[in-house]
Design a protein around this motif. Structure first.
Motif, PDB file in Angstrom:
ATOM      1  N   GLY A  83      41.010  45.741  46.786  1.00 11.42           N
ATOM      2  CA  GLY A  83      41.993  45.100  45.919  1.00 11.42           C
ATOM      3  C   GLY A  83      42.713  43.937  46.581  1.00 11.42           C
ATOM      4  N   ARG A  86      42.292  39.871  45.893  1.00 10.69           N
ATOM      5  CA  ARG A  86      41.539  39.583  44.662  1.00 10.69           C
ATOM      6  C   ARG A  86      42.163  38.447  43.868  1.00 10.69           C
ATOM      7  NH1 ARG A  86      38.844  44.438  41.251  1.00 10.69           N
ATOM      8  NH2 ARG A  86      37.740  45.522  42.911  1.00 10.69           N
ATOM      9  N   LEU A  87      43.486  38.419  43.781  1.00  8.03           N
ATOM     10  CA  LEU A  87      44.144  37.386  42.988  1.00  8.03           C
ATOM     11  C   LEU A  87      43.889  36.001  43.572  1.00  8.03           C
ATOM     12  CD1 LEU A  87      45.867  36.863  40.524  1.00  8.03           C
ATOM     13  CD2 LEU A  87      47.900  37.081  41.949  1.00  8.03           C
ATOM     14  N   VAL A 210      38.905  49.298  41.594  1.00  8.10           N
ATOM     15  CA  VAL A 210      39.837  48.806  42.622  1.00  8.10           C
ATOM     16  C   VAL A 210      40.110  49.894  43.658  1.00  8.10           C
ATOM     17  CG1 VAL A 210      42.195  48.013  43.056  1.00  8.10           C
ATOM     18  CG2 VAL A 210      40.931  47.104  41.109  1.00  8.10           C
ATOM     19  N   ASP A 370      35.114  43.327  38.230  1.00  5.21           N
ATOM     20  CA  ASP A 370      36.072  43.209  39.336  1.00  5.21           C
ATOM     21  C   ASP A 370      37.109  42.125  39.075  1.00  5.21           C
ATOM     22  OD1 ASP A 370      34.936  45.254  41.030  1.00  5.21           O
ATOM     23  OD2 ASP A 370      33.239  43.897  41.320  1.00  5.21           O
ATOM     24  N   ASP A 371      37.459  41.925  37.810  1.00  5.95           N
ATOM     25  CA  ASP A 371      38.427  40.889  37.434  1.00  5.95           C
ATOM     26  C   ASP A 371      39.830  41.439  37.228  1.00  5.95           C
ATOM     27  OD1 ASP A 371      36.445  39.033  37.574  1.00  5.95           O
ATOM     28  OD2 ASP A 371      36.063  38.941  35.432  1.00  5.95           O
ATOM     29  N   ALA A 373      43.184  42.513  39.262  1.00  4.94           N
ATOM     30  CA  ALA A 373      43.713  42.224  40.601  1.00  4.94           C
ATOM     31  C   ALA A 373      45.157  42.653  40.725  1.00  4.94           C
ATOM     32  CB  ALA A 373      43.593  40.726  40.902  1.00  4.94           C
TER      33      ALA A 373
END
Length: 387
Positions: A83, A86-87, A210, A370-371, A373
């Motif tokens: 995690g 990710r952003l 996540v 995996d979008d 975050a």
């Protein structure tokens, strides 16, 4: 003696007569053999009438022997990325949707003269970004004071001022961590609530990814028993990362599914149990009874560590109305904003936190697995301002 002579004479006469008869019989000539191709079917290879009947009968094609069904294909277990960070990796998607908002603010603040009309435009821009009228007015007043104190405004100074103000309003000091630590032999329990259509069930699946990416073992509880598709979705998400799924038939008691999910989580010693709940906003009373029952039943076995409210960022004020209802029904600990890449109204992050008094902990920035975050205020503001 005379008899013997007579018998011998008779035998001799018989031999003479037989020989003459043989000499008179005509000799029969032997015909040459007929080639196999010219023989009638009944004569080839000594064929009989039975052979002819079998040859005339229609050919019956026999089905091949039935083979055992092949085993189902093995689902390859995926290892999602962690995690953290990710952003930052998904910031380009934020920048595409939020850049107009940031560029407008920077352009207004960079004017040679900032009169009352200019400050009013700045406030209007913040309001149209779903920041809320009260927050927009406060941000505008704070910026105006700081600009007047500084006097000069280079582009770098303007950008720094705006970033500081937006980060302050979003709340960089808020605790946005997810409580996912097991309690001894008992797993952490996360309840996910929200209206159907906001991406609630998908969020449960992505959240599971996540947590698996961070090294946790996960179990998913399909307590939204009013939609069979919800349980099917969870099973698909779980199979990808090796997460267990507990489900029952459509229409079953949601509380019983949640109870069984936590019990199985304890028995199998998983780290985290994620419970997907029903999202029907039929009446506030019905919703309260249902969610309250699920939580009470779960807490007979384990503490509920998080109650995450899923909101669709594109719904604006409608989403805020839904948020208020759920906040009155159950003790929300955090917000998940989905579809944030599909709206230019990033100010909803500030508004929802002000309205509910809880932080935005996760944001959805696309349709990929995996979008989802963890929310990071500074990375979010940098994307808005195009850094």
């Amino acid at each position: 003696m005379e008899y013997v002579i007579v018998i011998v004479a008779l035998c001799a006469v018989a031999l003479i007569v037989g020989g003459v008869t043989l000499l008179r019989r005509p000799v029969r000539r032997r015909r040459p053999p007929v080639p196999p191709a010219e023989r009638p079917p009944a004569e080839q290879h000594g064929a009989t009438a039975v052979d002819e009947a079998e040859a005339a009968a229609p050919t019956i094609e026999r089905a091949p022997p039935t083979e055992a069904a092949p085993p189902p294909p093995t689902v390859e277990i995926e290892q999602p990325p962690p995690g953290a960070g990710r952003l930052v990796r998904l910031r380009a998607r934020l920048a595409r949707s939020q850049s107009a908002f940031g560029k407008t603010l920077l352009g207004l603040l960079s004017r040679d003269t900032l009169d009352d009309d200019a400050w009013e435009e700045i406030e209007d821009t913040l309001i149209t970004a779903d920041m809320g009228a009260a927050v927009a007015r406060q941000v505008t007043d704070d910026l105006r004071t700081r600009v007047q104190v500084l006097g000069t405004r280079s582009p770098e100074e303007v950008r720094a001022l705006l970033k500081e103000e937006l980060v302050k309003q979003i709340g960089a000091d808020l605790d946005r961590s997810l409580r996912t630590e097991p309690h001894g032999t008992r797993p952490a329990v996360l309840m996910v609530v929200g209206v159907n259509g906001t991406g609630k069930t998908t969020t449960c699946g992505k959240l599971g990814r996540v947590l698996v990416g961070d090294g946790n073992t996960v179990l998913l509880g399909a307590a939204d028993t009013f939609r069979a598709a919800a349980a099917d979705q969870l099973e698909t998400w779980g199979s990808r990362v090796g997460a267990q799924v507990v489900r029952k038939d459509e229409g079953a008691d949601p509380a019983s599914v949640a109870f069984d999910a936590v019990k199985q989580g304890i028995d199998t010693k998983v780290d985290v149990v994620i419970i997907d709940t029903a999202g029907r906003l039929h009446t506030k009373t019905g919703l309260m009874d249902e969610l309250g029952k699920v939580k009470r039943v779960v807490e007979k076995q384990a503490e509920v560590d998080e109650v995450l409210l899923v909101l669709d960022a594109t719904t604006g004020q409608n989403g805020m109305q839904q948020a208020r209802v759920f906040a009155e029904v159950v003790n929300i600990t955090g917000v998940v904003l989905t579809k944030l890449d599909g709206t230019a109204k990033g100010g909803i992050v500030v508004q929802v936190q002000r309205e509910l008094g809880v932080p935005v902990k996760l944001v959805g920035l696309g349709e990929g697995p995996d979008d989802l975050a963890p929310f990071e205020p500074e990375a979010f503001v940098d994307a808005i301002l195009g850094d």
